[in-house]
Design a protein around this motif. Sequence first.
Motif, PDB file in Angstrom:
ATOM      1  N   VAL A  65      13.897  -8.981  43.797  1.00 50.09           N
ATOM      2  CA  VAL A  65      13.861  -7.577  43.381  1.00 50.09           C
ATOM      3  C   VAL A  65      14.647  -7.430  42.083  1.00 50.09           C
ATOM      4  O   VAL A  65      15.824  -7.799  42.025  1.00 50.09           O
ATOM      5  CB  VAL A  65      14.466  -6.650  44.459  1.00 50.09           C
ATOM      6  CG1 VAL A  65      14.392  -5.190  44.007  1.00 50.09           C
ATOM      7  CG2 VAL A  65      13.755  -6.839  45.800  1.00 50.09           C
ATOM      8  N   VAL A  67      16.020  -4.625  39.620  1.00 51.35           N
ATOM      9  CA  VAL A  67      16.307  -3.193  39.563  1.00 51.35           C
ATOM     10  C   VAL A  67      16.722  -2.845  38.133  1.00 51.35           C
ATOM     11  O   VAL A  67      17.740  -3.353  37.644  1.00 51.35           O
ATOM     12  CB  VAL A  67      17.414  -2.805  40.550  1.00 51.35           C
ATOM     13  CG1 VAL A  67      17.675  -1.302  40.483  1.00 51.35           C
ATOM     14  CG2 VAL A  67      17.038  -3.224  41.968  1.00 51.35           C
ATOM     15  N   SER A  98       7.998  -0.395  41.954  1.00 54.87           N
ATOM     16  CA  SER A  98       8.584   0.592  42.854  1.00 54.87           C
ATOM     17  C   SER A  98       9.337   1.606  42.004  1.00 54.87           C
ATOM     18  O   SER A  98      10.087   1.231  41.099  1.00 54.87           O
ATOM     19  CB  SER A  98       9.546  -0.104  43.831  1.00 54.87           C
ATOM     20  OG  SER A  98      10.322   0.825  44.556  1.00 54.87           O
ATOM     21  N   ALA A 154       8.833   5.537  45.944  1.00 59.18           N
ATOM     22  CA  ALA A 154       9.943   5.015  46.744  1.00 59.18           C
ATOM     23  C   ALA A 154      10.937   6.057  47.225  1.00 59.18           C
ATOM     24  O   ALA A 154      11.700   5.797  48.159  1.00 59.18           O
ATOM     25  CB  ALA A 154      10.695   3.950  45.941  1.00 59.18           C
ATOM     26  N   ILE A 235      11.359  -0.504  49.397  1.00 58.59           N
ATOM     27  CA  ILE A 235      11.292  -1.793  48.713  1.00 58.59           C
ATOM     28  C   ILE A 235      11.040  -2.921  49.720  1.00 58.59           C
ATOM     29  O   ILE A 235      10.197  -3.800  49.498  1.00 58.59           O
ATOM     30  CB  ILE A 235      12.593  -2.043  47.922  1.00 58.59           C
ATOM     31  CG1 ILE A 235      12.658  -1.106  46.710  1.00 58.59           C
ATOM     32  CG2 ILE A 235      12.686  -3.501  47.475  1.00 58.59           C
ATOM     33  CD1 ILE A 235      14.002  -1.086  46.027  1.00 58.59           C
ATOM     34  N   ARG A 239       7.798  -5.487  50.094  1.00 61.87           N
ATOM     35  CA  ARG A 239       7.871  -6.954  50.180  1.00 61.87           C
ATOM     36  C   ARG A 239       7.107  -7.477  51.393  1.00 61.87           C
ATOM     37  O   ARG A 239       6.447  -8.512  51.320  1.00 61.87           O
ATOM     38  CB  ARG A 239       9.330  -7.397  50.250  1.00 61.87           C
ATOM     39  CG  ARG A 239       9.992  -7.474  48.884  1.00 61.87           C
ATOM     40  CD  ARG A 239      11.399  -8.005  48.964  1.00 61.87           C
ATOM     41  NE  ARG A 239      11.528  -9.267  49.685  1.00 61.87           N
ATOM     42  CZ  ARG A 239      11.191 -10.449  49.199  1.00 61.87           C
ATOM     43  NH1 ARG A 239      10.676 -10.542  47.978  1.00 61.87           N
ATOM     44  NH2 ARG A 239      11.347 -11.540  49.911  1.00 61.87           N
ATOM     45  N   ILE A 247       9.337  -7.491  43.172  1.00 59.46           N
ATOM     46  CA  ILE A 247       9.426  -6.037  43.118  1.00 59.46           C
ATOM     47  C   ILE A 247      10.223  -5.637  41.881  1.00 59.46           C
ATOM     48  O   ILE A 247      11.351  -6.113  41.683  1.00 59.46           O
ATOM     49  CB  ILE A 247      10.106  -5.454  44.367  1.00 59.46           C
ATOM     50  CG1 ILE A 247       9.504  -6.045  45.652  1.00 59.46           C
ATOM     51  CG2 ILE A 247      10.021  -3.935  44.362  1.00 59.46           C
ATOM     52  CD1 ILE A 247       8.063  -5.715  45.879  1.00 59.46           C
ATOM     53  N   HIS A 249      11.883  -2.384  40.375  1.00 64.87           N
ATOM     54  CA  HIS A 249      12.257  -1.036  40.806  1.00 64.87           C
ATOM     55  C   HIS A 249      12.954  -0.296  39.672  1.00 64.87           C
ATOM     56  O   HIS A 249      13.918  -0.792  39.090  1.00 64.87           O
ATOM     57  CB  HIS A 249      13.180  -1.116  42.014  1.00 64.87           C
ATOM     58  CG  HIS A 249      13.621   0.216  42.552  1.00 64.87           C
ATOM     59  ND1 HIS A 249      12.740   1.118  43.136  1.00 64.87           N
ATOM     60  CD2 HIS A 249      14.845   0.817  42.590  1.00 64.87           C
ATOM     61  CE1 HIS A 249      13.407   2.201  43.512  1.00 64.87           C
ATOM     62  NE2 HIS A 249      14.675   2.048  43.190  1.00 64.87           N
ATOM     63  N   THR A 262      21.423   2.129  46.266  1.00 66.01           N
ATOM     64  CA  THR A 262      20.216   1.487  46.798  1.00 66.01           C
ATOM     65  C   THR A 262      20.402  -0.015  46.932  1.00 66.01           C
ATOM     66  O   THR A 262      19.945  -0.629  47.913  1.00 66.01           O
ATOM     67  CB  THR A 262      19.021   1.795  45.884  1.00 66.01           C
ATOM     68  OG1 THR A 262      18.828   3.207  45.824  1.00 66.01           O
ATOM     69  CG2 THR A 262      17.756   1.141  46.397  1.00 66.01           C
ATOM     70  N   LEU A 266      20.129  -2.136  50.292  1.00 65.36           N
ATOM     71  CA  LEU A 266      19.080  -3.150  50.352  1.00 65.36           C
ATOM     72  C   LEU A 266      19.653  -4.463  50.875  1.00 65.36           C
ATOM     73  O   LEU A 266      19.060  -5.119  51.751  1.00 65.36           O
ATOM     74  CB  LEU A 266      18.493  -3.330  48.952  1.00 65.36           C
ATOM     75  CG  LEU A 266      17.262  -4.212  48.763  1.00 65.36           C
ATOM     76  CD1 LEU A 266      16.093  -3.702  49.588  1.00 65.36           C
ATOM     77  CD2 LEU A 266      16.898  -4.262  47.288  1.00 65.36           C
TER      78      LEU A 266
END
Length: 339
Positions: A65, A67, A98, A154, A235, A239, A247, A249, A262, A266
């Motif tokens: 992920v 971000v 996302s 999201a 998220i 996945r 991902i 985001h 977040t 996560l």
Amino acid sequence: MKKLFIAMPVLLIGSLAGCAAINHSDKSSADTRPQTLYEARLVNPASGTGLNVTALAQRLEHTDVVVIGELHGHQASHLLQSKLQAALYRQKPRQVLSMEQFNLDNQAAVDAYLSGKTGETEMIEDSGAWDNYRASYRPLMEFARQHGLPVIAANAPASVVRCVGRTGPDYLNRLPASDRAQLPANPFLDTAAYRKKFDVVIADSHSAANETMRERMNNTYQAQLLRDNTMANRILAARAAHPGAQIVHTTGTFHSEEHLGTVALLKQRAPDISVAVISPVVWPVNTNAAPLHSSRHKGDYLYFIQPLPDAFRNAEREQEAMSARFRRPAKNTCQGDSP
């Protein structure tokens, strides 16, 4: 822009978070400093060295992920997001976008646009897109649409976030079962560091001297947690639905910098997931010294940007504008809420 629903303090969080913890002791060459509001200068905080978007994408190829924090409405943040989205895709075409900027109850409107069933204006109206969608988020959506990539709405439903901020977390118990089922289990999962950060920002921007104000601040924080937990949950669901995909985001920096918000939630929900955080750092135009030293903790990678112009110089006009923006609607919309 719209969609900042939970309360006045959250608006203040967004404006303060990008400007905090700036230290001017680090020296840097003149070509590192952003020269326009569109420029973002990427830096590896571990070494203090600059890097370009392609090099960053190569480093992040195997990250689950990515971000990308933003200052909402900042041209440099949005341009960097678009460039990095494309560069990451070149490294790993299995990608899912996302977005905090769409709420989960508007997923169908996003999907209808991606599948060609609706046009852009229809999507904007149907999804309740932010006012700056065309200027800031259109490139992300169009890249995903052109390459057949999923886009995840999201964020938590705006009306639910607003009512939690107004009446408290027990509001979720009054939701229909179908609406509650869309939200994550443990929707107010928390971390002590995030609460401390929130309290510091609120203390700097808004007095909480009386019990009524303290209750309001606590409800505001619970609404913030609902958004962060929902984004973390969405998220992870993405996945599961798209195994092996990376991902990407996009979110306001307060939700991700320092690996809080977040990102922390996560990791609580999926400890083995790999996450990289890219955070903005404002570099004031009146100094040549890079604001790196005390900003290293903000992300795995940082990007320097110029500050946005002051929205107000007159405190009275600013207060009037905030009051008008967050004034309750005439019609009561929260079950059990007092008018």
